[in-house]
Design an enzyme around this catalytic site. Structure first.
Site, PDB file in Angstrom:
ATOM      1  N   CYS A 114     -74.865 -14.971  55.382  1.00 55.00           N
ATOM      2  CA  CYS A 114     -73.851 -14.161  54.689  1.00 55.00           C
ATOM      3  C   CYS A 114     -74.405 -12.835  54.185  1.00 55.00           C
ATOM      4  CB  CYS A 114     -73.241 -14.945  53.533  1.00 55.00           C
ATOM      5  SG  CYS A 114     -72.437 -16.485  54.040  1.00 55.00           S
ATOM      6  N   HIS A 250     -69.659  -9.712  48.977  1.00 55.01           N
ATOM      7  CA  HIS A 250     -69.446 -10.762  49.960  1.00 55.01           C
ATOM      8  C   HIS A 250     -68.278 -11.614  49.483  1.00 55.01           C
ATOM      9  CE1 HIS A 250     -69.858 -14.116  52.568  1.00 55.01           C
ATOM     10  NE2 HIS A 250     -70.432 -14.904  51.694  1.00 55.01           N
ATOM     11  N   ASN A 280     -64.242 -16.967  53.830  1.00 52.79           N
ATOM     12  CA  ASN A 280     -65.633 -16.515  53.915  1.00 52.79           C
ATOM     13  C   ASN A 280     -65.968 -16.283  55.387  1.00 52.79           C
ATOM     14  OD1 ASN A 280     -68.421 -16.271  53.995  1.00 52.79           O
ATOM     15  ND2 ASN A 280     -68.806 -17.911  52.529  1.00 52.79           N
TER      16      ASN A 280
END
Length: 323
Positions: A114, A250, A280
């Site tokens: 990520c 993020h 996500n």
């Protein structure tokens, strides 16, 4: 005078298939309300059968190139952040290079889960500052729908697929924080936390594997480390939370986003939030949010933007840039 890596174009791509929370209710002990209350996610996009990460990345790349008024022939390097490359090798970046008609220069993948796009931006910035490349296409793209355990309600409802891209170009700046472009970066990792977030497959097992996560521990580390890395990057250029126009974090979980913003001292009306629509998307998360933020009219030329992310590794970092 110094060389700065300045954003010239931005774009994104989301697969056509939209998966609402309700779609998980038939196979899991979950509900739309349960997912929303714990993550802020309402829907996400899943890639079609046969649609690979490089396909998503190419669509986002072409959108960013069009926004910059450039073609693949104008690009010197492609850096693609992904944990879900099409093959073990070659890199998905080389597939994008071919697809956009770029017949020179170089292309490579960056894998920091990520945090991948932050790592890719830092690498692109270093290449431009070193004179290795004048224009770099930086992409984040993922097909996490292919590595999820659809019997695990704590993880499979959180992730989605997508891609976002930036075109960075070398420009001369004064060396002051008023310059456009990337002003500071901060990268970190700690491999002792490997077991908190990982995929249980790969070359060592002969399987693709699926994502495993210790959610509570990841949450705890995320809030602490994201605020810390953002402060560190801002400190490098003598700036503080009051100078920030937009935080583009993020997009993992709305509660992480809110807690980090509070710890940073930035109100939520200066945070770009897209997690409700995308879930996500790992390395695609930040460039997707940047592109959407520009499209919404939030991020404008001259704005000071802070991006921060954390992912498996654990790996985390931040970038401060003036749009």
């Amino acid at each position: 005078m110094v060389t700065r890596a300045v954003v010239k174009g931005v774009g994104h791509y989301l697969p056509e298939r939209i998966v609402p929370n309700s779609e998980f209710e038939a196979s899991l002990d979950t509900s739309d309300e349960w997912i929303r209350s714990r993550s802020g996610i309402e829907r996400r996009h899943f890639a079609a059968e046969g649609q690979n990460t490089s396909d998503l990345a190419t669509r986002a790349a072409n959108a960013a190139l069009a926004d910059a008024g450039l073609t693949g022939a104008d690009i010197d390097a492609v850096i693609l952040a992904t944990s879900t490359s099409d093959f073990t090798f070659p890199s998905a970046a080389t597939m994008v290079q071919a697809a956009i008609g770029m017949r020179h220069g170089f292309a490579f993948d960056v894998q920091a889960v990520c945090a991948g796009f932050v790592y890719a931006l830092a690498n692109a910035n270093a290449l431009i500052m070193a004179g290795q490349a004048k224009r770099v296409l930086v992409i984040g793209a993922e097909t996490f729908s292919r590595i999820l355990d659809y019997t695990d309600r704590s993880t499979c409802v959180l992730f989605g697929d997508g891609a976002g891209a930036l075109v960075l170009e070398a420009e001369t700046g004064t060396g002051e924080s008023s310059d456009r472009g990337i002003l500071a970066t901060d990268l970190n990792s700690d491999g002792s936390y490997r077991d908190l977030l990982y995929v249980d497959g790969g070359i060592s097992t002969g399987t693709t594997g699926v994502l495993r996560m210790v959610g509570k521990e990841v949450f705890r580390h995320a809030v602490e480390k994201l605020a810390q890395t953002a402060h560190t990057a801002l400190d490098k250029v003598g700036l503080g939370a009051d100078d920030v126009d937009w935080v583009v974090p993020h997009q993992a979980n709305i509660r992480i986003i809110q807690s980090t913003a509070k710890k940073l001292g930035v109100p939520m009306d200066r945070v770009v939030v897209t997690v409700q629509d995308h879930g996500n998307t790992s390395a695609a998360s930040i460039p997707l949010a940047l592109s959407v933020g520009v499209a919404r009219g939030q991020i404008k030329r001259g704005d000071l933007v802070v991006t921060e992310a954390i992912g498996g590794g654990l790996a985390w970092g931040s970038v401060v840039l003036r749009w």
